[in-house]
Design a protein around this motif. Structure first.
Motif, mmCIF file in Angstrom:
data_model
loop_
_atom_site.group_PDB
_atom_site.id
_atom_site.type_symbol
_atom_site.label_atom_id
_atom_site.label_comp_id
_atom_site.label_asym_id
_atom_site.label_seq_id
_atom_site.Cartn_x
_atom_site.Cartn_y
_atom_site.Cartn_z
ATOM 1 N N SER A 1 16.245 -8.030 10.573
ATOM 2 C CA SER A 1 14.753 -8.517 10.607
ATOM 3 C C SER A 1 14.709 -9.076 9.266
ATOM 4 O O SER A 1 15.358 -9.078 8.455
ATOM 5 N N GLU A 2 13.527 -9.801 9.428
ATOM 6 C CA GLU A 2 13.199 -11.121 8.130
ATOM 7 C C GLU A 2 12.585 -9.813 7.197
ATOM 8 O O GLU A 2 12.350 -10.481 6.055
ATOM 9 N N PHE A 3 12.187 -8.746 7.636
ATOM 10 C CA PHE A 3 11.375 -7.932 6.668
ATOM 11 C C PHE A 3 12.085 -7.014 5.976
ATOM 12 O O PHE A 3 11.845 -6.205 5.002
ATOM 13 N N TRP A 4 13.410 -6.917 6.319
ATOM 14 C CA TRP A 4 14.414 -5.675 5.863
ATOM 15 C C TRP A 4 14.317 -6.030 4.164
ATOM 16 O O TRP A 4 14.400 -4.972 3.529
ATOM 17 N N SER A 5 14.926 -6.989 3.818
ATOM 18 C CA SER A 5 15.106 -7.377 2.247
ATOM 19 C C SER A 5 13.978 -6.896 1.494
ATOM 20 O O SER A 5 13.974 -6.588 0.534
ATOM 21 N N ASP A 6 12.700 -7.421 2.056
ATOM 22 C CA ASP A 6 11.431 -7.506 1.229
ATOM 23 C C ASP A 6 11.123 -5.847 1.141
ATOM 24 O O ASP A 6 10.645 -5.415 0.334
ATOM 25 N N ASP A 7 11.297 -5.181 2.171
ATOM 26 C CA ASP A 7 11.198 -3.611 2.330
ATOM 27 C C ASP A 7 12.019 -2.910 1.147
ATOM 28 O O ASP A 7 11.626 -2.070 0.426
ATOM 29 N N ARG B 1 12.867 0.031 -3.615
ATOM 30 C CA ARG B 1 13.762 0.745 -4.618
ATOM 31 C C ARG B 1 13.172 0.923 -6.017
ATOM 32 O O ARG B 1 12.208 0.349 -6.556
ATOM 33 N N ASP B 2 13.687 2.335 -6.375
ATOM 34 C CA ASP B 2 13.179 2.685 -7.542
ATOM 35 C C ASP B 2 11.684 3.406 -7.598
ATOM 36 O O ASP B 2 11.342 3.731 -8.700
ATOM 37 N N ILE B 3 11.313 3.302 -6.560
ATOM 38 C CA ILE B 3 9.831 4.036 -6.145
ATOM 39 C C ILE B 3 10.109 5.599 -6.421
ATOM 40 O O ILE B 3 10.694 6.085 -5.838
ATOM 41 N N PRO B 4 9.333 6.239 -7.402
ATOM 42 C CA PRO B 4 9.828 7.476 -7.667
ATOM 43 C C PRO B 4 9.570 8.661 -6.596
ATOM 44 O O PRO B 4 10.012 9.671 -6.182
ATOM 45 N N GLY B 5 8.541 8.212 -5.653
ATOM 46 C CA GLY B 5 8.019 9.084 -4.764
ATOM 47 C C GLY B 5 8.911 8.898 -3.379
ATOM 48 O O GLY B 5 8.598 9.711 -2.186
ATOM 49 N N LEU B 6 9.670 8.014 -3.406
ATOM 50 C CA LEU B 6 10.527 7.598 -2.219
ATOM 51 C C LEU B 6 11.449 8.817 -1.849
ATOM 52 O O LEU B 6 12.460 8.832 -2.599
ATOM 53 N N LEU B 7 11.522 9.572 -0.855
ATOM 54 C CA LEU B 7 12.423 10.625 -0.374
ATOM 55 C C LEU B 7 13.541 9.974 0.314
ATOM 56 O O LEU B 7 14.742 10.584 0.256
ATOM 57 N N GLY B 8 13.400 9.106 1.061
ATOM 58 C CA GLY B 8 14.506 8.313 1.733
ATOM 59 C C GLY B 8 13.912 7.529 2.720
ATOM 60 O O GLY B 8 12.507 7.034 2.770
ATOM 61 N N ALA C 1 0.886 -1.220 -0.167
ATOM 62 C CA ALA C 1 0.015 -0.178 0.027
ATOM 63 C C ALA C 1 0.913 1.355 0.013
ATOM 64 O O ALA C 1 0.411 2.130 -0.566
ATOM 65 N N VAL C 2 1.911 1.363 0.815
ATOM 66 C CA VAL C 2 3.004 2.103 1.128
ATOM 67 C C VAL C 2 3.601 2.686 -0.787
ATOM 68 O O VAL C 2 3.595 3.673 -1.020
ATOM 69 N N ALA C 3 3.900 1.447 -1.139
ATOM 70 C CA ALA C 3 4.639 1.519 -2.360
ATOM 71 C C ALA C 3 3.854 1.951 -3.445
ATOM 72 O O ALA C 3 4.165 2.849 -4.236
ATOM 73 N N LYS C 4 2.398 1.627 -3.450
ATOM 74 C CA LYS C 4 1.546 2.235 -4.236
ATOM 75 C C LYS C 4 1.107 3.462 -4.153
ATOM 76 O O LYS C 4 1.062 4.537 -5.312
#
Length: 271
Positions: free
Chosen positions: A70-76, A81-88, A51-54
Motif C-alpha cells: 500500500s501507499e501508506f506502509w512507508s509513512d506508517d 519507528r522509535d516510538i517508546p510505547g510501540l509494543l509491535g 494521533a496514535v503516535a502521540k
C-alpha cells in the motif's frame, strides 16, 4: 500485562477514535491493537497515524499498519519507528516472508512483527511467512480470507486455513497463531468459535468489542482439570528424577510445561 507470546485476547481499536484509546487500555484485554488500516478511511490516515503516535509517547499498544504494497506502509513505518510505547506492529495482508522482513528492518530490527494473513496466497505462503526473519506470531484475517476465496463461515470450511497457520507456526518455531474475530453479540457462539480455534491449535483471538474479552480469555485458558493434570504429571516426573520412560513422555512433558506456564501467567489454580 500478559506476555504477547501467550496473549489470548487482542482488542482491535479504531485508530481514528483517539478518545477510546484510554478506555481500551483499561480493559482486561491481554493486548490492544490500534488499527490504522481497515478501520481508517484513506483521507484520515495521516491524522489517525499522528494521533496514535502521540498516544504511544506515554502509553503502550500494538498498531495494525497498512500492508507492504500500500501507499501508506512507508509513512506508517516512518511515523512509528522509535516510538517508546510501540509494543509491535500487526502487518496487514501479509502474503510473503519478505513483507515481514522488510517491515522488521525498516523499524530498526527490534520491533516485533505480527503477520496478519488474510488471503489465499497468504495462507499458501504461511510457512515462509512464519520462518521469515522478524516474524513474531501469525494472525488470521478470516473475514478478508472468506471474501477472497468465497469460503463460508462454517467451521469445516475454515479448518484448512486455520490449520495451515498452526502448522506453519510450529515449523517456524513461533508462538501459536491468533484466530480472526467473531462478529455478533452471541456469547455462546463466541465461546464455541474460540473453543474450536483452540481445538485446532490456535492460542489467541482478535476481538472487536470489550465485552468479548472475558469469554475469549476463559475459553482459551487451560481448564482447572488441565492444570491439575499438568501439575500431577510434573510432580511425578520430578519425583522419578526426570527419567523419560518412553516416547510418550516427552510430548506429555512439553504439554504439561506449557499448561503450567499459562496457569501461572493467568492465575489459574485447580479447586
Amino acid at each position: 500485562m500478559v506476555s504477547a507470546e501467550i496473549s489470548r485476547s487482542w482488542l482491535l481499536v479504531n485508530g481514528s477514535h483517539s478518545e477510546e484509546f484510554d478506555a481500551a487500555a483499561a480493559t482486561k484485554a491481554d493486548q490492544i491493537v490500534l488499527d490504522i488500516e481497515d478501520a481508517v478511511d484513506p483521507s484520515q490516515k495521516a491524522q489517525s497515524r499522528a494521533a496514535v503516535a502521540k498516544w504511544l509517547e506515554t502509553k503502550q499498544a500494538w498498531v495494525r499498519i497498512n500492508d507492504r504494497s500500500s501507499e501508506f506502509w512507508s509513512d506508517d513505518i516512518d511515523e512509528l519507528r522509535d516510538i517508546p510505547g510501540l509494543l509491535g506492529v500487526m502487518l496487514a495482508k501479509t502474503e510473503d516472508g519478505s513483507h515481514v522482513t522488510e517491515t522488521f528492518d525498516r523499524l530498526g530490527g527490534k520491533t516485533r512483527v505480527l503477520a496478519l494473513v488474510e488471503s489465499a496466497l497468504g495462507i499458501e505462503e504461511a510457512r515462509e511467512i512464519a520462518c521469515a526473519r522478524g516474524a513474531f506470531r501469525l494472525a488470521f484475517g478470516s473475514g478478508d480470507y472468506r471474501r477472497d476465496t468465497g469460503t463460508s463461515v462454517e467451521d469445516i470450511a475454515m479448518a484448512y486455513p486455520r490449520s495451515r497457520l498452526v502448522v506453519a507456526s510450529r515449523i517456524g518455531n513461533i508462538p501459536g497463531p491468533i484466530d480472526g474475530p467473531t462478529v455478533g453479540t452471541s456469547y455462546g457462539i463466541l465461546r464455541e468459535k474460540s473453543e474450536h480455534a483452540v481445538a485446532l491449535g490456535m492460542t489467541g483471538k482478535l476481538c472487536l468489542h470489550h465485552d468479548q474479552i472475558p469469554v475469549i480469555n476463559e475459553a482459551i485458558s487451560p481448564t482447572q482439570s488441565d492444570v491439575a493434570w499438568a501439575r500431577t504429571f510434573l510432580a511425578d516426573f520430578e519425583a522419578r528424577g526426570r527419567v523419560v520412560r518412553d516416547g510418550s513422555d516427552l510430548p506429555r512433558l512439553g504439554r504439561a510445561e506449557k499448561i503450567e506456564k499459562l496457569a501461572v501467567a493467568f492465575g489459574i489454580n485447580p479447586s
